[in-house]
Motif scaffolding. Structure first.
Motif, mmCIF file in Angstrom:
data_model
loop_
_atom_site.group_PDB
_atom_site.id
_atom_site.type_symbol
_atom_site.label_atom_id
_atom_site.label_comp_id
_atom_site.label_asym_id
_atom_site.label_seq_id
_atom_site.Cartn_x
_atom_site.Cartn_y
_atom_site.Cartn_z
ATOM 1 N N LYS A 1 1.354 -1.349 -0.592
ATOM 2 C CA LYS A 1 -0.527 -0.012 -0.213
ATOM 3 C C LYS A 1 0.686 1.650 -0.229
ATOM 4 C CE LYS A 1 -4.039 -2.006 2.162
ATOM 5 N NZ LYS A 1 -4.307 -2.134 3.448
ATOM 6 N N LEU A 2 1.355 1.510 0.969
ATOM 7 C CA LEU A 2 3.060 2.436 1.148
ATOM 8 C C LEU A 2 3.120 2.400 -0.282
ATOM 9 C CD1 LEU A 2 4.082 1.310 4.497
ATOM 10 C CD2 LEU A 2 2.873 3.741 4.182
ATOM 11 N N LEU A 3 3.967 1.427 -1.323
ATOM 12 C CA LEU A 3 4.718 1.871 -1.851
ATOM 13 C C LEU A 3 3.451 1.844 -3.722
ATOM 14 C CD1 LEU A 3 6.831 -1.965 -1.936
ATOM 15 C CD2 LEU A 3 7.982 1.225 -2.096
ATOM 16 N N ASN A 4 2.278 1.892 -3.359
ATOM 17 C CA ASN A 4 1.934 2.259 -4.050
ATOM 18 C C ASN A 4 1.106 3.700 -4.385
ATOM 19 O OD1 ASN A 4 1.165 -0.038 -6.135
ATOM 20 N ND2 ASN A 4 0.119 -0.850 -4.517
ATOM 21 N N GLU A 5 1.240 4.153 -2.803
ATOM 22 C CA GLU A 5 1.051 5.536 -2.354
ATOM 23 C C GLU A 5 2.254 6.376 -3.272
ATOM 24 O OE1 GLU A 5 -1.297 7.033 -1.666
ATOM 25 O OE2 GLU A 5 -2.757 6.053 -0.361
ATOM 26 N N ALA A 6 3.560 5.864 -3.062
ATOM 27 C CA ALA A 6 5.013 6.795 -3.746
ATOM 28 C C ALA A 6 4.521 6.708 -5.076
ATOM 29 C CB ALA A 6 6.144 5.959 -2.748
ATOM 30 N N LEU A 7 4.117 5.675 -5.980
ATOM 31 C CA LEU A 7 4.184 5.404 -7.068
ATOM 32 C C LEU A 7 2.722 6.483 -7.716
ATOM 33 C CD1 LEU A 7 4.681 4.102 -9.533
ATOM 34 C CD2 LEU A 7 2.946 2.451 -9.363
ATOM 35 N N ASP A 8 1.632 6.939 -7.180
ATOM 36 C CA ASP A 8 0.899 7.782 -7.257
ATOM 37 C C ASP A 8 1.739 8.556 -7.384
ATOM 38 O OD1 ASP A 8 -2.082 7.919 -7.932
ATOM 39 O OD2 ASP A 8 -1.901 8.760 -6.325
ATOM 40 N N LEU A 9 2.328 8.715 -6.833
ATOM 41 C CA LEU A 9 2.911 10.776 -6.096
ATOM 42 C C LEU A 9 3.033 11.303 -6.720
ATOM 43 C CD1 LEU A 9 3.132 10.571 -1.944
ATOM 44 C CD2 LEU A 9 1.323 12.155 -3.252
ATOM 45 N N CYS A 10 4.489 10.046 -7.241
ATOM 46 C CA CYS A 10 5.471 10.540 -8.392
ATOM 47 C C CYS A 10 4.930 10.362 -10.035
ATOM 48 C CB CYS A 10 5.974 8.292 -8.595
ATOM 49 S SG CYS A 10 7.326 8.580 -7.372
ATOM 50 N N GLN A 11 3.571 9.823 -10.640
ATOM 51 C CA GLN A 11 3.438 10.098 -11.087
ATOM 52 C C GLN A 11 2.632 11.427 -11.304
ATOM 53 O OE1 GLN A 11 0.312 7.197 -11.070
ATOM 54 N NE2 GLN A 11 1.604 5.137 -12.730
ATOM 55 N N LYS A 12 1.645 11.699 -10.224
ATOM 56 C CA LYS A 12 1.203 13.203 -10.136
ATOM 57 C C LYS A 12 2.213 14.453 -9.669
ATOM 58 C CE LYS A 12 -3.000 12.113 -7.472
ATOM 59 N NZ LYS A 12 -3.455 11.759 -6.062
ATOM 60 N N GLY A 13 3.509 14.035 -9.184
ATOM 61 C CA GLY A 13 4.971 14.853 -9.431
ATOM 62 C C GLY A 13 5.126 15.007 -10.357
ATOM 63 N N CYS A 14 5.103 14.292 -12.034
ATOM 64 C CA CYS A 14 5.266 14.068 -13.319
ATOM 65 C C CYS A 14 5.317 15.216 -13.742
ATOM 66 C CB CYS A 14 5.905 12.738 -13.884
ATOM 67 S SG CYS A 14 6.551 11.868 -13.211
ATOM 68 N N SER A 15 3.563 15.393 -13.257
ATOM 69 C CA SER A 15 2.465 15.954 -13.828
ATOM 70 C C SER A 15 2.690 17.575 -13.918
ATOM 71 C CB SER A 15 1.205 15.839 -12.915
ATOM 72 O OG SER A 15 0.246 14.233 -14.324
ATOM 73 N N ALA A 16 3.132 17.405 -12.132
ATOM 74 C CA ALA A 16 3.088 19.159 -11.295
ATOM 75 C C ALA A 16 4.725 19.416 -11.843
ATOM 76 C CB ALA A 16 2.960 19.446 -9.917
ATOM 77 N N SER A 17 5.759 18.765 -12.432
ATOM 78 C CA SER A 17 7.152 19.276 -12.878
ATOM 79 C C SER A 17 6.777 20.037 -13.686
ATOM 80 C CB SER A 17 7.824 18.061 -12.769
ATOM 81 O OG SER A 17 7.878 17.620 -13.824
ATOM 82 N N ARG A 18 8.199 21.007 -13.712
ATOM 83 C CA ARG A 18 8.716 22.323 -14.172
ATOM 84 C C ARG A 18 9.411 22.300 -15.131
ATOM 85 N NH1 ARG A 18 5.908 27.124 -10.674
ATOM 86 N NH2 ARG A 18 3.982 26.735 -10.304
ATOM 87 N N THR A 19 10.452 21.635 -14.747
ATOM 88 C CA THR A 19 11.751 21.356 -15.765
ATOM 89 C C THR A 19 12.020 19.791 -15.909
ATOM 90 O OG1 THR A 19 12.977 21.023 -13.706
ATOM 91 C CG2 THR A 19 12.908 23.152 -13.901
ATOM 92 N N ARG A 20 13.107 19.342 -16.503
ATOM 93 C CA ARG A 20 13.087 17.887 -16.843
ATOM 94 C C ARG A 20 14.496 17.206 -16.177
ATOM 95 N NH1 ARG A 20 17.244 15.214 -20.203
ATOM 96 N NH2 ARG A 20 16.230 13.786 -21.537
ATOM 97 N N GLU A 21 14.864 17.863 -15.077
ATOM 98 C CA GLU A 21 15.816 17.616 -14.387
ATOM 99 C C GLU A 21 14.487 16.757 -13.520
ATOM 100 O OE1 GLU A 21 16.570 21.018 -15.749
ATOM 101 O OE2 GLU A 21 18.281 19.717 -16.517
ATOM 102 N N GLN A 22 13.397 17.857 -13.136
ATOM 103 C CA GLN A 22 12.328 17.744 -12.065
ATOM 104 C C GLN A 22 11.593 15.923 -12.713
ATOM 105 O OE1 GLN A 22 9.903 21.461 -11.564
ATOM 106 N NE2 GLN A 22 11.742 21.404 -9.773
ATOM 107 N N THR A 23 11.505 16.244 -13.375
ATOM 108 C CA THR A 23 10.926 15.444 -14.960
ATOM 109 C C THR A 23 11.881 13.982 -14.137
ATOM 110 O OG1 THR A 23 9.515 16.511 -15.853
ATOM 111 C CG2 THR A 23 9.425 13.952 -16.600
#
Length: 947
Positions: free
Chosen positions: A247-269
């Motif tokens: 469950k925890l790892l799936n939460e981390a995976l979901d946050l990574c995917q949402k974070g990619c949508s919110a990232s503004r630079t290629r390095e962040q992505t």
């Protein structure tokens, strides 16, 4: 870094002056802060400053509220204290050895600074005071967290949370202030996790989702925390933990995917995608642990395809663990062909580390089992073919193959066999020839030796012997390596000893002894003799060991252990007996002397007939106690008392055993030792030991007397005197114990009555040997016993019977004891008339022998007493034979008076005899004859009188 004071308004700007009591406390705080600011490694911080500051701050808190000027001054003092703490931390980091003692006091000072800032509250002219106060608490909490003071850390984080909870987060625009809110929740969550408050930790993580503010960095921070918690649960081999981790790892995976949508630079992505891949790999590992192999394959496929979906793109994951995960998943699904493809792909790929490849091959072999043995062997050889050009390469390959290959089972043996075939190949051995390869040769020998040792510890002695033999190929035949070769022969001897191939083991140990004669070789020879049941050879080998230059007493201790394991107690006794002789030398010993003696006695006790040997070592122990002192030999405190008790109890057990076997001489020796082991009893805790000493003294004298009777050899005067001394000591102890038991009304602490009897019995015997007044002392002893609570008729009967017999008989004691016994028996509800009859007969015999005709009336009284006893009894209740004896002896006593013409005396005895016959069954004929004789006697008497 130091916190700037620019934003803190000057106290002089305030128009209000602090009151005197405010000024007093602030002055004290200022003084203490100055001392803190003057800190240096040469001028350490006084230990009392943190507690003094805390105390003053507590007193100052009672004066709330403060005017703004006082709040400004407190604010400034807080910043000064904080900056001083920063300086102290920086100084400690330069010299880490001094930082341990400084860190905790530094954390306390930071906590005080944070409390001061909180006390000042909102100060006019200071921007965002609540955020600054919360920041102080957050940073202090991190310091406490690093020190693993989680309760204090939690206090700081909660205070900071309370402060910021009053702020409307929708109005916070500063990035640092937003990050503080997230950091606080994450810090609280980590602290709750550390103290196993999982529910709170997860609540805080979920709450943190509302504090991301659309920042990819915030998404990354929260995802990392979920990932860390998930990884920590993977270490627990528990199904519930795996579910929570997933469950925890799936939460981390979901946050990574949402974070990619919110990232503004290629390095962040890229950073978030890398984190996403890491989370997916851990999710694959969880599925693998849970046996969900299809899910593993799906995860690996997603990772390999990347975000592009075509595979091989820039975002595709080529991590070395993926083929291992895939191979293990295919193996779990039973699809060995796909698993082998993954494995062969790893062989071709040079990017995969050698260790990963070997691990994968091992997993493949363990899953494939016997069916995949040939394939596995071919893969092993394929790997070896990649690095065979140098000796160092061969060492690396051998190390990778067998570095961690032992775990039991066929797989371990097959890997060891492959390595054995490799290193024994002439071409491989040739790589290590010459001085240039000396380092690699030593390394290869170490690899083979360690693997052989692992197999030996796993009890796979055949594989171990094979590898040890191959390791000898990498030891040069020169003088410098002679000792190493001897060591190899010795371990081979051990291997074949373990396999019970004793002749082969002897061949190797003879080779080792030729190269290096030492105690270890002699000891292994001893083991061979022992296992061959050659006891004389083993005992001789003990002497050979003692003659070696490197001999230490430890080998004798080992020899004893081996002998015990082989059920050869005589050899164990010989080893430990030899070991005892070294304790006077002052050399370091493998165990204490008392342990050796205790072990010797225990071993000897396993076989009957060793009592004399046991006594010898018990006396040895007592002699060493006398020589060294109780504490030096037995040990101090409770340990010494337990050792003392062991020897005393063992002496008691052997003494009682010898007594039961009628070996009274040894019995007396063992029992005598008890009082000597317990010499000098002092305190109340020795009461139980005092009972044993008292009993042993009494039984010692009893055994001495029994031994005299058994041998038919009279005791010497010195022995009689010694026995009297023992009885005197025991008598004093009996008196003391009896008085104490009577005073405390404690039946538990009283000694058993039989020991009072035995003491009286022995004292009576010994007392009669000492002087002319012994008979009176004997009577006094028996009378004292008769008046005690321990006395009963049975004891008096034994004393009376003993006093009535033998060369040292005492008629007074016999008469007293028997009369007392008779009175006691007759006063009981159901007397034992067998004993009554015996007493009556004995009293009559004693009186007849010692008084004779001088007191004929006294004897007659006894017959009359017997008659009165028989009156009223049922037929046969009084022993018939005893009744007949009374009647016949009474009648016979009239014979002499009849011949002498003593008519009155004759009538007296004839009448009592006749009366007794009337009370005894089966004497009717006798009674008729007696009545006729009496009638005839009276006629003759009347005729004589008339004439």
């Amino acid at each position: 870094m130091r916190i700037s004071e620019i934003s803190t308004p000057d106290l002089r700007q305030s128009n209000q002056q602090p009151q005197s009591h405010h000024h007093h406390f602030l002055s004290l705080i200022d003084s203490l802060i100055k001392q803190t600011e003057n800190f240096s490694l040469a001028n350490p911080l006084p230990e009392t400053i943190p507690s003094d500051l805390r105390q003053i701050l507590t007193q100052l808190t009672q004066l709330v509220p403060f005017p703004n000027s006082v709040n400004l001054q407190i604010w400034k003092l807080s910043y000064r204290l904080w900056n001083a703490c920063v300086d102290i931390s920086n100084a400690a980091s330069i010299r880490p050895s001094s930082s341990t003692s400084i860190t905790e006091s530094n954390a306390i000072l930071r906590h005080v600074a944070a409390d001061m800032l909180f006390l000042a509250g909102d100060v006019v002219g200071v921007p965002s005071p609540a955020i600054k106060s919360a920041s102080f608490y957050h940073k202090t909490g991190l310091v406490w967290y690093d020190l693993r003071k989680f309760d204090l850390a939690s206090t700081c984080f909660e205070r900071a949370t309370d402060i910021v909870s009053k702020i409307d987060i929708t109005r916070i625009s500063d990035w640092g202030e937003r990050k503080l809110l997230l950091d606080l929740n994450l810090a609280r969550s980590r602290t709750a996790w550390e103290v196993s408050d999982r529910n709170l930790a997860m609540t805080l993580l979920n709450r943190a989702k509302s504090m991301l503010f659309g920042s990819s960095d915030h998404y990354k921070m929260l995802a990392i925390q979920y990932l860390v918690f998930g990884k920590s649960l993977l270490s627990k081999n528990d199904a519930n933990a795996f579910n929570q981790a997933l469950k925890l790892l799936n939460e981390a995976l979901d946050l990574c995917q949402k974070g990619c949508s919110a990232s503004r630079t290629r390095e962040q992505t890229l950073e978030l995608k890398e984190l996403r891949s890491k989370a997916l790999r851990f999710i694959s590992a969880v599925h693998l642990q849970k046996g969900e192999y299809e899910s593993v394959i799906k995860c690996v496929r997603v990772l390999r395809e990347g975000s592009g979906g075509g595979g091989g793109g820039d975002s595709a994951d080529h991590h070395a663990s993926l083929p291992v995960l895939a191979m293990k998943a295919w193996l779990g699904l039973g699809r060995h062909e796909e698993a082998e493809k993954e494995l062969r792909g790893m062989v071709v790929s040079k990017g995969i580390p050698e260790g990963v490849w070997v691990s994968a091959v091992e997993a493949f072999f363990e899953a494939a089992g016997t069916a995949g043995a040939e394939t596995t062997k071919g893969l092993f050889l394929g790997l070896l073919g990649r690095c065979h050009v140098s000796a160092s390469a061969a060492v690396r390959v051998a190390y990778r193959l067998i570095g961690d290959c032992v775990g039991g089972g066929e797989g371990s043996r097959v890997r060891a066999k492959v390595v054995s075939e490799l290193v024994s190949d002439e071409r491989v051995v040739a790589l290590f020839a010459g001085e240039a390869a000396a380092k690699e040769r030593k390394a290869m020998h170490a690899v083979l030796w360690n693997c052989a040792s692992d197999h030996f510890r796993s009890k796979d002695y055949m594989t171990s012997a094979e590898l040890f033999e191959k390791s000898l190929l990498y030891i040069p035949y020169d003088i410098e390596n002679r000792i190493l070769r001897a060591k190899g022969f010795r371990v081979l001897c051990l291997c074949y000893l373990a396999r019970n191939q004793l002749d082969r083991a002897q061949e190797y140990i003879n080779e080792a002894e030729t190269l290096e004669p030492n105690t270890a070789s002699a000891f292994l020879k001893f083991k061979i003799y022992l296992q061959k049941n050659n006891h004389s050879g083993a005992i001789n080998q003990i002497q050979e060991m003692k003659a070696c230059l490197d001999f230490t007493p430890d080998f004798l201790s080992l020899s004893a252990h081996e002998a015990i394991a082989c059920h050869a107690p005589s050899i164990a006794v010989a080893s430990l007996s030899s070991l005892l002789n070294f304790y006077t030398s002052g050399k370091p010993m493998p165990s204490t002397e008392v342990e050796v003696l205790r072990t010797l006695v225990t071993i000897l006790n396993t076989d009957p007939g060793n009592e004399s040997e046991v006594l010898k070592f018990m006396k040895w122990a007592h002699a060493r106690v006398s020589e060294l002192g109780s504490e030096s030999f037995l040990g101090k405190g409770e340990v010494g008392r337990q050792e003392q008790k062991w020897f005393a109890v063992t002496s008691w057990n052997f003494g009682i055993k010898c007594g039961k076997e009628k070996n009274y001489e040894l019995c007396a020796e063992f029992l005598r030792l008890i009082s000597e082991f317990y010499a000098g009893l002092k305190d109340e805790q020795d009461k139980e030991n005092g009972f044993m000493v008292c009993k042993s003294l009494i039984l010692t004298v009893s055994a001495i007397i029994a031994s005299e009777n058994q041998k038919k050899v009279a005791l010497e005067d010195s022995e009689v005197k010694h026995a009297a001394e023992l009885l005197d000591k025991a008598g004093k102890m009996l008196t003391s114990i009896s008085m104490e038991a009577q005073f405390n009304d404690d039946r538990i602490t009283a000694i058993e009555p039989e020991f009072f009897f035995i003491h009286t019995f022995c004292a009576y015997d010994i007392c009669g040997r000492i002087d002319n007044l012994g008979s009176q002392q004997q009577l006094h002893i028996v009378k004292s016993f008769a008046s005690s609570k321990a006395c009963n008729p049975k004891y008096l009967l034994q004393i009376g019977l003993n006093a009535s017999r033998g060369p040292r008989s005492n008629p007074e004691v016999a008469t007293f004891a028997l009369n007392e016994c008779l009175s006691a028996l007759l006063s009981s509800p159901s007397p034992d008339y067998q004993d009554v009859a015996l007493i009556v007969r004995t009293l009559i015999v004693v009186a007849s022998i010692h008084k004779g005709d001088s007191d004929d009336d006294a004897v007659h009284v006894m017959y009359k007493q017997a008659y009165r006893i028989m009156v009223g009894l049922k037929d046969g209740e009084y022993p018939i034979e005893e009744g007949k004896w009374l009647a016949m002896t009474a009648w016979n006593r009239a014979a002499v008076p009849v011949r002498l013409g003593l008519v009155d005396a004759a009538k007296k005895w004839m009448n009592i005899g006749l009366e007794l016959t009337r009370k005894v069954l089966g004497m009717e004929t006798y009674r008729a004859c007696m009545e006729d004789f009496v009638a005839d006697f009276e006629k003759r008497f009347q005729l004589q009188n008339n004439g």
